[in-house]
Design a protein around this motif. Structure first.
Motif, PDB file in Angstrom:
ATOM      1  N   GLY A 111       0.798  -1.221   0.000  1.00 39.75           N
ATOM      2  CA  GLY A 111       0.000   0.000   0.000  1.00 39.75           C
ATOM      3  C   GLY A 111       0.829   1.268   0.000  1.00 39.75           C
ATOM      4  O   GLY A 111       2.056   1.222   0.077  1.00 39.75           O
ATOM      5  N   SER A 112       0.135   2.373  -0.102  1.00 47.93           N
ATOM      6  CA  SER A 112       0.708   3.728  -0.140  1.00 47.93           C
ATOM      7  C   SER A 112       1.475   3.982  -1.440  1.00 47.93           C
ATOM      8  O   SER A 112       1.573   3.110  -2.302  1.00 47.93           O
ATOM      9  CB  SER A 112       1.558   4.001   1.094  1.00 47.93           C
ATOM     10  OG  SER A 112       0.770   3.853   2.247  1.00 47.93           O
ATOM     11  N   LYS A 113       2.055   5.172  -1.503  1.00 44.89           N
ATOM     12  CA  LYS A 113       2.585   5.658  -2.784  1.00 44.89           C
ATOM     13  C   LYS A 113       3.862   4.935  -3.231  1.00 44.89           C
ATOM     14  O   LYS A 113       4.711   4.599  -2.401  1.00 44.89           O
ATOM     15  CB  LYS A 113       2.885   7.147  -2.672  1.00 44.89           C
ATOM     16  CG  LYS A 113       1.640   7.987  -2.479  1.00 44.89           C
ATOM     17  CD  LYS A 113       1.690   9.257  -3.336  1.00 44.89           C
ATOM     18  CE  LYS A 113       0.363   9.966  -3.347  1.00 44.89           C
ATOM     19  NZ  LYS A 113       0.213  10.962  -2.292  1.00 44.89           N
ATOM     20  N   TYR A 146      -0.969   1.304  -5.646  1.00 45.23           N
ATOM     21  CA  TYR A 146      -1.638   1.886  -6.818  1.00 45.23           C
ATOM     22  C   TYR A 146      -1.524   0.922  -7.993  1.00 45.23           C
ATOM     23  O   TYR A 146      -0.570   0.961  -8.763  1.00 45.23           O
ATOM     24  CB  TYR A 146      -1.048   3.266  -7.128  1.00 45.23           C
ATOM     25  CG  TYR A 146      -1.371   4.240  -6.021  1.00 45.23           C
ATOM     26  CD1 TYR A 146      -2.495   5.065  -6.101  1.00 45.23           C
ATOM     27  CD2 TYR A 146      -0.606   4.278  -4.858  1.00 45.23           C
ATOM     28  CE1 TYR A 146      -2.826   5.934  -5.062  1.00 45.23           C
ATOM     29  CE2 TYR A 146      -0.933   5.140  -3.810  1.00 45.23           C
ATOM     30  CZ  TYR A 146      -2.050   5.962  -3.922  1.00 45.23           C
ATOM     31  OH  TYR A 146      -2.385   6.805  -2.884  1.00 45.23           O
ATOM     32  N   LYS A 175     -10.965  -0.100   0.223  1.00 45.58           N
ATOM     33  CA  LYS A 175     -10.127  -0.786  -0.764  1.00 45.58           C
ATOM     34  C   LYS A 175      -9.333  -1.915  -0.119  1.00 45.58           C
ATOM     35  O   LYS A 175      -9.274  -3.034  -0.617  1.00 45.58           O
ATOM     36  CB  LYS A 175      -9.157   0.227  -1.378  1.00 45.58           C
ATOM     37  CG  LYS A 175      -9.109   0.183  -2.864  1.00 45.58           C
ATOM     38  CD  LYS A 175      -8.149   1.211  -3.399  1.00 45.58           C
ATOM     39  CE  LYS A 175      -8.588   1.564  -4.811  1.00 45.58           C
ATOM     40  NZ  LYS A 175      -7.823   2.657  -5.357  1.00 45.58           N
ATOM     41  N   GLY A 196      -5.179   1.726   6.814  1.00 47.88           N
ATOM     42  CA  GLY A 196      -5.321   3.106   6.327  1.00 47.88           C
ATOM     43  C   GLY A 196      -3.990   3.764   6.047  1.00 47.88           C
ATOM     44  O   GLY A 196      -3.156   3.228   5.326  1.00 47.88           O
ATOM     45  N   ARG A 223      -6.030  16.329  12.286  1.00 48.04           N
ATOM     46  CA  ARG A 223      -5.998  16.031  10.849  1.00 48.04           C
ATOM     47  C   ARG A 223      -6.751  17.081  10.050  1.00 48.04           C
ATOM     48  O   ARG A 223      -6.371  17.431   8.942  1.00 48.04           O
ATOM     49  CB  ARG A 223      -6.590  14.630  10.571  1.00 48.04           C
ATOM     50  CG  ARG A 223      -5.673  13.527  11.050  1.00 48.04           C
ATOM     51  CD  ARG A 223      -6.200  12.177  10.685  1.00 48.04           C
ATOM     52  NE  ARG A 223      -5.622  11.689   9.444  1.00 48.04           N
ATOM     53  CZ  ARG A 223      -5.884  10.493   8.943  1.00 48.04           C
ATOM     54  NH1 ARG A 223      -6.724   9.687   9.545  1.00 48.04           N
ATOM     55  NH2 ARG A 223      -5.312  10.088   7.840  1.00 48.04           N
ATOM     56  N   ARG A 230      -9.825  17.420   3.912  1.00 47.50           N
ATOM     57  CA  ARG A 230     -10.518  16.220   4.378  1.00 47.50           C
ATOM     58  C   ARG A 230     -11.827  16.555   5.104  1.00 47.50           C
ATOM     59  O   ARG A 230     -12.454  15.657   5.660  1.00 47.50           O
ATOM     60  CB  ARG A 230      -9.620  15.429   5.331  1.00 47.50           C
ATOM     61  CG  ARG A 230      -8.414  14.810   4.661  1.00 47.50           C
ATOM     62  CD  ARG A 230      -7.515  14.164   5.686  1.00 47.50           C
ATOM     63  NE  ARG A 230      -8.108  12.987   6.283  1.00 47.50           N
ATOM     64  CZ  ARG A 230      -7.776  11.749   5.968  1.00 47.50           C
ATOM     65  NH1 ARG A 230      -6.844  11.517   5.086  1.00 47.50           N
ATOM     66  NH2 ARG A 230      -8.369  10.732   6.539  1.00 47.50           N
ATOM     67  N   ARG A 233     -14.824  14.294   4.739  1.00 47.04           N
ATOM     68  CA  ARG A 233     -14.709  12.998   5.406  1.00 47.04           C
ATOM     69  C   ARG A 233     -14.890  13.152   6.917  1.00 47.04           C
ATOM     70  O   ARG A 233     -15.449  12.281   7.571  1.00 47.04           O
ATOM     71  CB  ARG A 233     -13.349  12.369   5.100  1.00 47.04           C
ATOM     72  CG  ARG A 233     -13.235  11.934   3.650  1.00 47.04           C
ATOM     73  CD  ARG A 233     -11.918  11.290   3.372  1.00 47.04           C
ATOM     74  NE  ARG A 233     -11.665  10.155   4.257  1.00 47.04           N
ATOM     75  CZ  ARG A 233     -10.567   9.417   4.200  1.00 47.04           C
ATOM     76  NH1 ARG A 233      -9.638   9.690   3.309  1.00 47.04           N
ATOM     77  NH2 ARG A 233     -10.410   8.415   5.006  1.00 47.04           N
TER      78      ARG A 233
HETATM   79  N1  UDP Z   1      -3.743   4.451  -1.108  1.00 48.30           N
HETATM   80  C1  UDP Z   1      -3.278   3.387  -1.871  1.00 48.30           C
HETATM   81  N2  UDP Z   1      -3.941   3.079  -3.017  1.00 48.30           N
HETATM   82  C2  UDP Z   1      -5.025   3.756  -3.440  1.00 48.30           C
HETATM   83  C3  UDP Z   1      -5.508   4.831  -2.644  1.00 48.30           C
HETATM   84  C4  UDP Z   1      -4.858   5.146  -1.466  1.00 48.30           C
HETATM   85  O1  UDP Z   1      -2.310   2.735  -1.512  1.00 48.30           O
HETATM   86  O2  UDP Z   1      -5.564   3.426  -4.495  1.00 48.30           O
HETATM   87  C5  UDP Z   1      -3.043   4.774   0.131  1.00 48.30           C
HETATM   88  C6  UDP Z   1      -2.620   6.220   0.338  1.00 48.30           C
HETATM   89  O3  UDP Z   1      -1.416   6.458  -0.342  1.00 48.30           O
HETATM   90  C7  UDP Z   1      -2.470   6.280   1.848  1.00 48.30           C
HETATM   91  C8  UDP Z   1      -3.417   5.189   2.353  1.00 48.30           C
HETATM   92  O4  UDP Z   1      -3.916   4.552   1.189  1.00 48.30           O
HETATM   93  O5  UDP Z   1      -1.165   5.888   2.202  1.00 48.30           O
HETATM   94  C9  UDP Z   1      -4.566   5.588   3.206  1.00 48.30           C
HETATM   95  O6  UDP Z   1      -5.049   6.826   2.940  1.00 48.30           O
HETATM   96  P1  UDP Z   1      -6.090   7.571   3.867  1.00 48.30           P
HETATM   97  O7  UDP Z   1      -5.378   8.644   4.614  1.00 48.30           O
HETATM   98  O8  UDP Z   1      -7.241   7.947   3.024  1.00 48.30           O
HETATM   99  O9  UDP Z   1      -6.555   6.415   4.879  1.00 48.30           O
HETATM  100  P2  UDP Z   1      -7.320   6.450   6.253  1.00 48.30           P
HETATM  101  O10 UDP Z   1      -6.273   6.253   7.311  1.00 48.30           O
HETATM  102  O11 UDP Z   1      -8.043   7.757   6.390  1.00 48.30           O
HETATM  103  O12 UDP Z   1      -8.241   5.276   6.105  1.00 48.30           O
END
Ligand code: UDP
Length: 252
Positions: A111-113, A146, A175, A196, A223, A230, A233
């Motif tokens: 996950g993440s970027k 991604y 997701k 998340g 946040r 945000r 949300r």
């Molecule tokens: N993210 C990802 N793929 C996607 C969309 C989001 O890996 O298609 C990652 C994004 O880079 C971030 C993480 O999901 O690191 C969670 O983001 P967000 O802050 O929305 O999560 P929350 O903690 O609010 O659920």
């Protein structure tokens, strides 16, 4: 976990666990052969689950449902089944890392970027930071979050061939939960969790709220100040509280 220890908030189940009980349950799940699912719903995810039957079903099927957020603690008091404390996804992940480290077990970070010209991938850098804090923990592999649905089979294969004991998925809700649930039968890890933005915090791309905000259950305020975009949300929290109160009144 017995049904009595699982409460319902807006008809979505949540386990009545504090950090210690959640950790014990995690260790039990790591002993079972099939891949267990751990979810960390907060107020926003609970509200979304009331509108997304697939997400609701996934939460209902989870082996451990962590109460992530002060909103759930307040709501549990309203429905007369008070939760002792909130267990944030980030704190629970840190506890899991400690337990994996004590056992010399391994984790796969998904996950993440991805990396760009200037920065390493967030999951890769988070793994580096985790390893610094927990030297016995093994980082079995990492992959960014991604990708298209056509890539999923290859990613599951990468996770399985890494031999990881545990899978951490940081792609945001729903997701991450849908990814785990869709592949739960094929995954060879002992358990998987959706966390998340926790890898961003580990990598330092997003800051954890300072202690004052965390101790007062005000992470949402921190946040909001840091990421005003945000705000939509964030509106989930008051919506959630109003709905819990309305449901309660209807039942009286
Ligand atoms: N993210 C990802 N793929 C996607 C969309 C989001 O890996 O298609 C990652 C994004 O880079 C971030 C993480 O999901 O690191 C969670 O983001 P967000 O802050 O929305 O999560 P929350 O903690 O609010 O659920």
């Amino acid at each position: 976990m017995s049904k009595q220890e699982r409460i319902k908030i807006l008809d979505v189940p949540v386990d009545m666990v504090n950090m210690k009980q959640a950790s014990r349950r995690f260790l039990d799940l790591m002993e079972t052969p099939e891949c267990s699912l751990i979810v960390t719903p907060n107020s926003e995810i609970i509200v979304n689950a009331t509108k997304d039957p697939e997400l609701k079903k996934i939460i209902e099927s989870a082996d451990l449902i962590i109460p992530d957020g002060i909103g759930l603690v307040y709501a549990s008091r309203i429905v007369n089944c008070p939760l002792e404390e909130r267990v944030t996804g980030f704190d629970f992940l840190t506890e899991i890392l400690k337990l994996l480290d004590e056992r010399g077990q391994s984790i796969f970070l998904l996950g993440s970027k991805p990396e760009d010209e200037e920065n390493p991938g967030v999951a890769e850098y988070a793994g580096y930071k985790m390893k610094k804090q927990f030297p016995n923990l093994r980082i079995a592999g990492t992959h960014h979050g991604y990708f298209n649905s056509e890539d999923e089979a290859a990613i599951v294969e990468k996770i399985n061939s890494s031999g990881a004991d545990f899978l951490c998925v940081a792609m945001g809700a729903p997701k991450q939960e849908k990814f785990i649930a869709n592949h739960q039968k094929e995954l060879k890890v002992k358990a998987a969790i959706g966390v998340g933005g926790s890898l961003d915090v580990w990598a330092g791309t997003v800051k954890l709220a300072p202690d004052f905000y965390r101790n007062h259950g005000l992470e949402w305020l921190y946040r909001l100040v840091k990421q005003p975009s945000r705000y939509k949300r964030m509106a989930a929290l008051p919506v959630f509280m109003v709905r819990v109160l309305t449901e309660r009144r209807k039942k009286k």
